[in-house]
Design an enzyme around this catalytic site. Structure first.
Site, PDB file in Angstrom:
ATOM      1  N   GLU A 162      70.346  47.694   4.495  1.00 28.48           N
ATOM      2  CA  GLU A 162      69.697  48.907   3.998  1.00 28.48           C
ATOM      3  C   GLU A 162      70.124  49.293   2.586  1.00 28.48           C
ATOM      4  O   GLU A 162      70.106  50.456   2.202  1.00 28.48           O
ATOM      5  CB  GLU A 162      69.933  50.090   4.965  1.00 28.48           C
ATOM      6  CG  GLU A 162      69.550  49.756   6.391  1.00 28.48           C
ATOM      7  CD  GLU A 162      68.657  50.793   7.043  1.00 28.48           C
ATOM      8  OE1 GLU A 162      68.056  51.610   6.348  1.00 28.48           O
ATOM      9  OE2 GLU A 162      68.571  50.756   8.273  1.00 28.48           O
TER      10      GLU A 162
ATOM     11  N   THR B 210      63.721  45.200  -0.786  1.00 26.31           N
ATOM     12  CA  THR B 210      62.764  45.944  -1.616  1.00 26.31           C
ATOM     13  C   THR B 210      62.734  45.356  -3.023  1.00 26.31           C
ATOM     14  O   THR B 210      61.669  45.157  -3.611  1.00 26.31           O
ATOM     15  CB  THR B 210      63.152  47.435  -1.678  1.00 26.31           C
ATOM     16  OG1 THR B 210      63.172  47.967  -0.352  1.00 26.31           O
ATOM     17  CG2 THR B 210      62.151  48.222  -2.517  1.00 26.31           C
TER      18      THR B 210
ATOM     19  N   ARG C  68      59.959  49.028   5.748  1.00 27.06           N
ATOM     20  CA  ARG C  68      61.282  48.544   6.116  1.00 27.06           C
ATOM     21  C   ARG C  68      61.162  47.417   7.133  1.00 27.06           C
ATOM     22  O   ARG C  68      60.649  47.612   8.237  1.00 27.06           O
ATOM     23  CB  ARG C  68      62.116  49.700   6.704  1.00 27.06           C
ATOM     24  CG  ARG C  68      63.389  49.299   7.451  1.00 27.06           C
ATOM     25  CD  ARG C  68      64.435  48.734   6.534  1.00 27.06           C
ATOM     26  NE  ARG C  68      65.642  48.361   7.267  1.00 27.06           N
ATOM     27  CZ  ARG C  68      66.503  47.446   6.851  1.00 27.06           C
ATOM     28  NH1 ARG C  68      66.288  46.801   5.721  1.00 27.06           N
ATOM     29  NH2 ARG C  68      67.574  47.163   7.545  1.00 27.06           N
TER      30      ARG C  68
ATOM     31  N   ASP D 175      66.730  35.572  -0.556  1.00 27.15           N
ATOM     32  CA  ASP D 175      67.061  36.859   0.050  1.00 27.15           C
ATOM     33  C   ASP D 175      67.561  36.581   1.463  1.00 27.15           C
ATOM     34  O   ASP D 175      66.857  35.949   2.264  1.00 27.15           O
ATOM     35  CB  ASP D 175      65.813  37.754   0.085  1.00 27.15           C
ATOM     36  CG  ASP D 175      66.055  39.101   0.777  1.00 27.15           C
ATOM     37  OD1 ASP D 175      67.224  39.515   0.859  1.00 27.15           O
ATOM     38  OD2 ASP D 175      65.073  39.719   1.234  1.00 27.15           O
TER      39      ASP D 175
ATOM     40  N   GLN E 180      72.812  42.683   7.429  1.00 26.74           N
ATOM     41  CA  GLN E 180      73.631  43.150   8.535  1.00 26.74           C
ATOM     42  C   GLN E 180      74.748  42.160   8.835  1.00 26.74           C
ATOM     43  O   GLN E 180      74.654  40.974   8.528  1.00 26.74           O
ATOM     44  CB  GLN E 180      72.769  43.358   9.792  1.00 26.74           C
ATOM     45  CG  GLN E 180      72.092  44.717   9.870  1.00 26.74           C
ATOM     46  CD  GLN E 180      70.892  44.807   8.940  1.00 26.74           C
ATOM     47  OE1 GLN E 180      70.370  43.784   8.527  1.00 26.74           O
ATOM     48  NE2 GLN E 180      70.462  46.006   8.624  1.00 26.74           N
TER      49      GLN E 180
END
Length: 368
Positions: A49, A54, A189, A211, A215
């Protein structure tokens, strides 16, 4: 990076496949280089996050062919799921902190909970009736209070950053002919699992960008991307200083990001690699710092200043000084990954850093 060992047969099988895939990618890079085509391998890393994916989607939008209609349609289900889950989180906060819904909203909640999916494999869809219910729920005073208090220490709860954006355009989302636009895709998301790769050619320079999931459970896959990297682009959220990890409520998000950056920037894998630090979600941070000090983060508790400028400078200092390699230089940028112009401008600087680094390695520059 001692957490990179597989724990089960399934883990070992998956990691073996990913290792083979990375070897194949490295072979392709070597073949391209032999053909006289210098390829810059860029690795996007960061905690969950942080806005890492993005940033990646913005690069696809700017430097690739963007997203065609079929590609945009592929995001519909995830957007519906983002919105529906956000309503569930808001209702949970209303219950937890004792807010009172209007009587009309109570009825809409009953309809929502009877109709909205909860199962991962369900048909996630927002039709006209569901969209109208969500629109009315969003305007309820108790829901708005819960939303506004979501970052307060006494009434905190998780809500993804794009929730308000999608609630405010629910009339478009619920339409029969809704197709996500590129801004919707950037705001959507989707947790990155595994490794996503894209190749770009910009002004005659070839970039390959990877990418990988942020987590903790995803990080064991990172090691298979570490070879032959030109630059690491590490994304850290500025606004997460008072939040806990999604996967571990006892751990502070910014502390996690600082420790992870320290691990990456001092790793032997990247001793000769450019480290580019993006302090992201600047727009959210700028608003949050007005009411919530950065001392809420245990790793920043010794900060004695106040205000936006000093807080930002202190966070940057903490990250940069965690890199203790004498040969390493950290290039820092303050970013808002949801802002296309901001990403486009900053990636121009990244290209310059990467190209100069490659030229220095080739002996064409004295210093990188």
């Amino acid at each position: 990076m001692g957490n990179c060992l597989a724990e089960t047969d399934e883990d070992r099988a998956r990691l073996s496949l990913e290792a083979k895939r990375n070897k194949q990618l490295d072979k392709e890079l070597q073949l391209e280089e032999k053909a006289g085509r210098l390829v810059h391998k860029l690795l996007l890393l960061g905690a969950g996050e942080s806005g890492k994916s993005t940033f990646f989607k913005q690069l696809v939008r700017i430097h690739d062919k963007g997203y065609d209609v079929n590609s945009r349609r592929a995001f519909e289900r995830s957007i519906y799921k983002n919105i529906i889950n956000s309503v569930y989180f808001l209702f949970k906060a209303v219950d937890t902190y004792g807010y009172t819904l209007d009587s009309k909203t109570v009825g809409l909640r009953d309809f929502f909970e009877e109709t909205a999916p909860v199962d991962e494999e369900a048909n996630w869809l927002i039709d006209d009736k569901m969209g109208d219910a969500i629109k009315a729920i969003w305007t309820d005073p108790a829901v708005q209070t819960a939303f506004k208090n979501r970052d307060d220490k006494a009434t905190m709860f998780y809500l993804f950053d794009g929730a308000e954006y999608f609630f405010n355009k629910i009339d478009e989302v619920k339409a029969d002919k809704y197709i996500p636009d590129e801004e919707d895709i950037v705001r959507c998301r989707i947790r990155t699992s595994g490794i996503i790769e894209k190749s770009f050619e910009i002004k005659g320079n070839h970039f390959r960008i990877f990418d990988v999931g942020g987590q903790r459970a995803e990080r064991r896959k990172w090691i298979h991307c570490f070879q032959n990297v030109t630059a690491v682009m590490f994304i850290a959220s500025l606004s997460c200083y008072n939040q806990s990890l999604f996967e571990d409520a006892s751990s502070n998000r910014m502390t996690e990001a600082i420790l992870l950056f320290e691990d990456i920037s001092n790793s032997h894998w990247f001793a000769e690699t450019a480290i580019i630090l993006f302090l992201n979600k600047h727009d959210i941070f700028q608003q949050k710092i007005k009411s919530i000090p950065i001392t809420e983060c245990p790793s920043l508790a010794h900060f004695e200043g106040e205000g936006y400028e000093k807080s930002l400078a202190f966070i940057q200092m903490v990250f940069e000084t965690s890199c203790q390699s004498p040969s390493q230089c950290v290039y820092t940028h303050v970013t808002t990954a949801t802002n296309k112009q901001n990403v486009e401008s900053i990636f121009e600087s990244v290209q310059d850093i990467v190209i100069r680094k490659s030229m220095a390695e080739a002996g064409l520059l004295v210093n990188a």
